[in-house]
Scaffold this active site. Structure first.
Site, PDB file in Angstrom:
ATOM      1  N   GLY A 156       8.937  -0.101 -12.699  1.00  0.00           N
ATOM      2  CA  GLY A 156       7.663  -0.528 -13.287  1.00  0.00           C
ATOM      3  C   GLY A 156       6.597   0.480 -12.917  1.00  0.00           C
ATOM      4  O   GLY A 156       6.844   1.685 -12.883  1.00  0.00           O
ATOM      5  N   ARG A 157       5.400  -0.041 -12.621  1.00  0.00           N
ATOM      6  CA  ARG A 157       4.274   0.861 -12.311  1.00  0.00           C
ATOM      7  C   ARG A 157       4.565   1.737 -11.093  1.00  0.00           C
ATOM      8  O   ARG A 157       4.408   2.962 -11.145  1.00  0.00           O
ATOM      9  CB  ARG A 157       3.013   0.026 -12.066  1.00  0.00           C
ATOM     10  CG  ARG A 157       2.327  -0.450 -13.320  1.00  0.00           C
ATOM     11  CD  ARG A 157       1.161  -1.371 -12.978  1.00  0.00           C
ATOM     12  NE  ARG A 157       1.695  -2.640 -12.505  1.00  0.00           N
ATOM     13  CZ  ARG A 157       1.831  -3.724 -13.271  1.00  0.00           C
ATOM     14  NH1 ARG A 157       1.408  -3.709 -14.505  1.00  0.00           N
ATOM     15  NH2 ARG A 157       2.346  -4.836 -12.785  1.00  0.00           N
ATOM     16  N   ILE A 158       4.968   1.108  -9.985  1.00  0.00           N
ATOM     17  CA  ILE A 158       5.117   1.879  -8.745  1.00  0.00           C
ATOM     18  C   ILE A 158       6.353   2.785  -8.810  1.00  0.00           C
ATOM     19  O   ILE A 158       6.279   3.971  -8.482  1.00  0.00           O
ATOM     20  CB  ILE A 158       5.160   0.929  -7.517  1.00  0.00           C
ATOM     21  CG1 ILE A 158       3.791   0.229  -7.390  1.00  0.00           C
ATOM     22  CG2 ILE A 158       5.504   1.687  -6.245  1.00  0.00           C
ATOM     23  CD1 ILE A 158       3.739  -0.918  -6.384  1.00  0.00           C
ATOM     24  N   THR A 235       9.424  -0.610  -0.134  1.00  0.00           N
ATOM     25  CA  THR A 235       7.972  -0.836  -0.042  1.00  0.00           C
ATOM     26  C   THR A 235       7.578  -2.033  -0.913  1.00  0.00           C
ATOM     27  O   THR A 235       6.398  -2.209  -1.213  1.00  0.00           O
ATOM     28  CB  THR A 235       7.171   0.405  -0.506  1.00  0.00           C
ATOM     29  OG1 THR A 235       7.529   0.703  -1.861  1.00  0.00           O
ATOM     30  CG2 THR A 235       7.407   1.606   0.378  1.00  0.00           C
ATOM     31  N   SER A 236       8.568  -2.861  -1.328  1.00  0.00           N
ATOM     32  CA  SER A 236       8.212  -3.949  -2.261  1.00  0.00           C
ATOM     33  C   SER A 236       7.917  -5.254  -1.509  1.00  0.00           C
ATOM     34  O   SER A 236       6.734  -5.580  -1.313  1.00  0.00           O
ATOM     35  CB  SER A 236       9.264  -4.108  -3.350  1.00  0.00           C
ATOM     36  OG  SER A 236      10.538  -4.326  -2.809  1.00  0.00           O
ATOM     37  N   ARG A 237       8.938  -5.982  -1.079  1.00  0.00           N
ATOM     38  CA  ARG A 237       8.732  -7.197  -0.307  1.00  0.00           C
ATOM     39  C   ARG A 237       9.863  -7.326   0.708  1.00  0.00           C
ATOM     40  O   ARG A 237      11.040  -7.083   0.376  1.00  0.00           O
ATOM     41  CB  ARG A 237       8.729  -8.446  -1.216  1.00  0.00           C
ATOM     42  CG  ARG A 237       7.440  -8.674  -1.975  1.00  0.00           C
ATOM     43  CD  ARG A 237       6.286  -9.089  -1.054  1.00  0.00           C
ATOM     44  NE  ARG A 237       5.046  -9.332  -1.778  1.00  0.00           N
ATOM     45  CZ  ARG A 237       4.067  -8.438  -1.951  1.00  0.00           C
ATOM     46  NH1 ARG A 237       4.174  -7.216  -1.467  1.00  0.00           N
ATOM     47  NH2 ARG A 237       2.960  -8.771  -2.597  1.00  0.00           N
ATOM     48  N   GLU A 266       5.846 -10.709   9.009  1.00  0.00           N
ATOM     49  CA  GLU A 266       4.822  -9.701   9.259  1.00  0.00           C
ATOM     50  C   GLU A 266       3.709 -10.359  10.071  1.00  0.00           C
ATOM     51  O   GLU A 266       3.169 -11.391   9.607  1.00  0.00           O
ATOM     52  CB  GLU A 266       4.296  -9.147   7.940  1.00  0.00           C
ATOM     53  CG  GLU A 266       5.385  -8.387   7.185  1.00  0.00           C
ATOM     54  CD  GLU A 266       4.986  -7.968   5.773  1.00  0.00           C
ATOM     55  OE1 GLU A 266       3.898  -8.347   5.300  1.00  0.00           O
ATOM     56  OE2 GLU A 266       5.784  -7.255   5.141  1.00  0.00           O
ATOM     57  N   HIS A 285       3.021  -2.861   6.399  1.00  0.00           N
ATOM     58  CA  HIS A 285       2.567  -3.326   5.075  1.00  0.00           C
ATOM     59  C   HIS A 285       1.205  -2.690   4.753  1.00  0.00           C
ATOM     60  O   HIS A 285       0.233  -3.391   4.457  1.00  0.00           O
ATOM     61  CB  HIS A 285       2.497  -4.864   5.017  1.00  0.00           C
ATOM     62  CG  HIS A 285       2.592  -5.380   3.608  1.00  0.00           C
ATOM     63  ND1 HIS A 285       3.196  -6.558   3.285  1.00  0.00           N
ATOM     64  CD2 HIS A 285       2.152  -4.866   2.430  1.00  0.00           C
ATOM     65  CE1 HIS A 285       3.128  -6.764   1.978  1.00  0.00           C
ATOM     66  NE2 HIS A 285       2.473  -5.744   1.437  1.00  0.00           N
TER      67      HIS A 285
HETATM   68  P1  NAD Z   1       5.998  -3.938 -11.907  1.00  0.00           P
HETATM   69  O1  NAD Z   1       5.996  -5.339 -12.372  1.00  0.00           O
HETATM   70  O2  NAD Z   1       5.202  -2.923 -12.653  1.00  0.00           O
HETATM   71  O3  NAD Z   1       7.511  -3.406 -11.820  1.00  0.00           O
HETATM   72  C1  NAD Z   1       8.582  -4.173 -11.323  1.00  0.00           C
HETATM   73  C2  NAD Z   1       9.835  -3.669 -12.007  1.00  0.00           C
HETATM   74  O4  NAD Z   1      10.960  -4.303 -11.409  1.00  0.00           O
HETATM   75  C3  NAD Z   1       9.859  -3.982 -13.517  1.00  0.00           C
HETATM   76  O5  NAD Z   1      10.121  -2.793 -14.251  1.00  0.00           O
HETATM   77  C4  NAD Z   1      11.013  -4.979 -13.646  1.00  0.00           C
HETATM   78  O6  NAD Z   1      11.705  -4.858 -14.864  1.00  0.00           O
HETATM   79  C5  NAD Z   1      11.892  -4.577 -12.459  1.00  0.00           C
HETATM   80  N1  NAD Z   1      12.819  -5.611 -12.035  1.00  0.00           N
HETATM   81  C6  NAD Z   1      12.615  -6.957 -11.968  1.00  0.00           C
HETATM   82  N2  NAD Z   1      13.727  -7.566 -11.510  1.00  0.00           N
HETATM   83  C7  NAD Z   1      14.645  -6.582 -11.297  1.00  0.00           C
HETATM   84  C8  NAD Z   1      15.992  -6.573 -10.818  1.00  0.00           C
HETATM   85  N3  NAD Z   1      16.630  -7.710 -10.494  1.00  0.00           N
HETATM   86  N4  NAD Z   1      16.626  -5.371 -10.710  1.00  0.00           N
HETATM   87  C9  NAD Z   1      15.998  -4.227 -11.030  1.00  0.00           C
HETATM   88  N5  NAD Z   1      14.742  -4.176 -11.525  1.00  0.00           N
HETATM   89  C10 NAD Z   1      14.076  -5.344 -11.628  1.00  0.00           C
HETATM   90  O7  NAD Z   1       5.541  -3.991 -10.380  1.00  0.00           O
HETATM   91  P2  NAD Z   1       4.998  -2.789  -9.491  1.00  0.00           P
HETATM   92  O8  NAD Z   1       3.527  -2.659  -9.648  1.00  0.00           O
HETATM   93  O9  NAD Z   1       5.871  -1.585  -9.703  1.00  0.00           O
HETATM   94  O10 NAD Z   1       5.245  -3.413  -8.041  1.00  0.00           O
HETATM   95  C11 NAD Z   1       6.567  -3.687  -7.583  1.00  0.00           C
HETATM   96  C12 NAD Z   1       6.491  -4.565  -6.344  1.00  0.00           C
HETATM   97  O11 NAD Z   1       5.894  -3.826  -5.278  1.00  0.00           O
HETATM   98  C13 NAD Z   1       5.555  -5.788  -6.495  1.00  0.00           C
HETATM   99  O12 NAD Z   1       6.197  -6.874  -7.100  1.00  0.00           O
HETATM  100  C14 NAD Z   1       5.136  -6.075  -5.076  1.00  0.00           C
HETATM  101  O13 NAD Z   1       5.996  -7.047  -4.527  1.00  0.00           O
HETATM  102  C15 NAD Z   1       5.350  -4.737  -4.352  1.00  0.00           C
HETATM  103  N6  NAD Z   1       4.084  -4.196  -3.828  1.00  0.00           N
HETATM  104  C16 NAD Z   1       4.024  -3.851  -2.521  1.00  0.00           C
HETATM  105  C17 NAD Z   1       2.827  -3.337  -2.011  1.00  0.00           C
HETATM  106  C18 NAD Z   1       2.712  -2.898  -0.576  1.00  0.00           C
HETATM  107  O14 NAD Z   1       1.632  -2.981  -0.023  1.00  0.00           O
HETATM  108  N7  NAD Z   1       3.771  -2.405   0.037  1.00  0.00           N
HETATM  109  C19 NAD Z   1       1.709  -3.215  -2.839  1.00  0.00           C
HETATM  110  C20 NAD Z   1       1.825  -3.530  -4.197  1.00  0.00           C
HETATM  111  C21 NAD Z   1       3.024  -4.033  -4.688  1.00  0.00           C
END
Ligand code: NAD
Length: 337
Positions: A156-158, A235-237, A266, A285
């Site tokens: 996705g975005r990140i 870096t996700s959850r 955390e 985090h």
């Molecule tokens: P996003 O929604 O733009 O992208 C998430 C991607 O994951 C999407 O492309 C989706 O299709 C894909 N996805 C969903 N389920 C999946 C699976 N089972 N297998 C493979 N791909 C799958 O979100 P983003 O902005 O890229 O952020 C991703 C995650 O990062 C957020 O959900 C959040 O939990 C985490 N995050 C962490 C921090 C931090 O401080 N470390 C900050 C922001 C976000």
């Protein structure tokens, strides 16, 4: 809506909300700062809240059922896994997040962790602080980045930011994302199964939301499937990773290293199996934070609040198809005469 609308932050961990309180006072609304402990406390402070704000604590179905006046719950975050969105939707409460305030920061942080782990920067620094100097093999093998395989789980975005930022290293890039259409994959990215990402990648980075399908997604079988030289970054959850399994994978050298910005608990427990592992980097985090992202986050939350108080949808509802408690005008009309 109360005659003087009330916005309640149930989780005000930061000391900087005087600015928000002044902004709301200027439009005739109050912002109450609370540090709630559990559902009953949330229900008590939100009994007459028009809008509920939350930083990171859980908002359960029980707490939501007690929010009898609330129009919306807004989270100061991208991930909204701690909010029971289904319960909010049933109650006619909008849930809104801020999805784009830290895309640059988290992708920067991920790149930093991937590079630090593969160049062994942190373990070298630790060795020097402990009185050592050149300490091969404790540092572990280092591979030339060029021609390695980078495997992303979630694009996705990140994830897309990580691919863009690391493109100069000339790695092959594999992506597992079942929701991405092959036509939407960026040039140079091969869309494959999770199994292939695990089996073929040297660097693996996770960017999926936390949910029923992704909780515990990386456990013994997944770490076993990785190459012995693999570096794993999350870096996700935190709960996406089985931390006992990761600790075993590092101790038993199934993989070569890992870096985490997020953990199940955390701050990390003193007794966590992740403590004391040489080839593990942990940051608290902090991937989203910067001098630029935090003001953007705060400003977008306040834009969402002002829109709701003026009878509009916020910009980023995560349950946009729900029926709100009161009819709302589109966000796109907010601010227009
Ligand atoms: P996003 O929604 O733009 O992208 C998430 C991607 O994951 C999407 O492309 C989706 O299709 C894909 N996805 C969903 N389920 C999946 C699976 N089972 N297998 C493979 N791909 C799958 O979100 P983003 O902005 O890229 O952020 C991703 C995650 O990062 C957020 O959900 C959040 O939990 C985490 N995050 C962490 C921090 C931090 O401080 N470390 C900050 C922001 C976000």
């Amino acid at each position: 809506m109360n005659p003087r609308p009330k916005v309640v932050n149930i989780d005000s961990r930061h000391a900087y909300y005087a600015q928000e309180q002044a902004q709301l006072a200027a439009i005739g609304a109050d912002m109450v700062l609370a540090k709630t402990k559990g559902d009953d406390d949330v229900i008590r402070v939100c009994a007459d809240a028009d809008i509920v704000l939350v930083e990171a604590s859980p908002v359960t179905a029980k707490a939501i059922e007690g929010m009898t006046r609330t129009r919306a719950i807004i989270i100061y975050a991208v991930g909204y896994d701690k909010i029971d969105v289904a319960a909010a939707t049933r109650q006619g409460i909008i849930v809104a997040n801020i999805p784009d305030y830290c895309t640059e920061e988290v992708s920067d942080h991920t790149a930093a962790l991937l590079l630090a782990a593969s160049r062994r920067v942190v373990i070298m620094d630790r060795n020097i602080r402990a009185g050592g100097w050149f300490d091969f093999p404790k540092n572990g093998p280092i591979h030339r980045m060029k021609n390695l395989t980078l495997g992303l789980v979630g694009l996705g975005r990140i994830g897309s930011g990580v691919v863009r930022k690391l493109s100069g290293f000339q790695m092959r890039t594999l992506v597992a994302d079942p929701f991405l259409k092959p036509a939407d994959a960026p040039a140079g990215v091969e869309l494959v199964s999770l199994e292939r990402v695990l089996r073929e990648s040297d660097l693996i980075s996770v960017h999926v939301p936390l949910g029923p399908q992704t909780r515990g997604m990386f456990s013994t079988a997944q770490f076993r499937a990785m190459k012995p030289n693999a570096i794993f970054v999350n870096t996700s959850r935190g709960p996406i990773v089985d931390e006992e399994a990761l600790a075993t994978a590092l101790r038993e050298k199934w993989i070569a290293g890992a870096a985490l910005d997020v953990t199940v608990k955390e701050p990390l427990d003193a007794s966590s199996p992740l403590r004391g592992l040489d080839h593990l980097i942990i940051t608290p985090h902090y991937g989203a934070s910067s001098e630029e992202s935090v003001p953007q986050l705060r400003a977008t939350v306040m834009d969402s609040v002002r829109a709701l108080l003026a009878g509009h949808w916020p910009p980023y509802p995560v349950n946009p198809s729900m029926s709100p408690r009161v009819p709302l005008k589109p966000w796109s009309d907010f601010g227009r005469a």
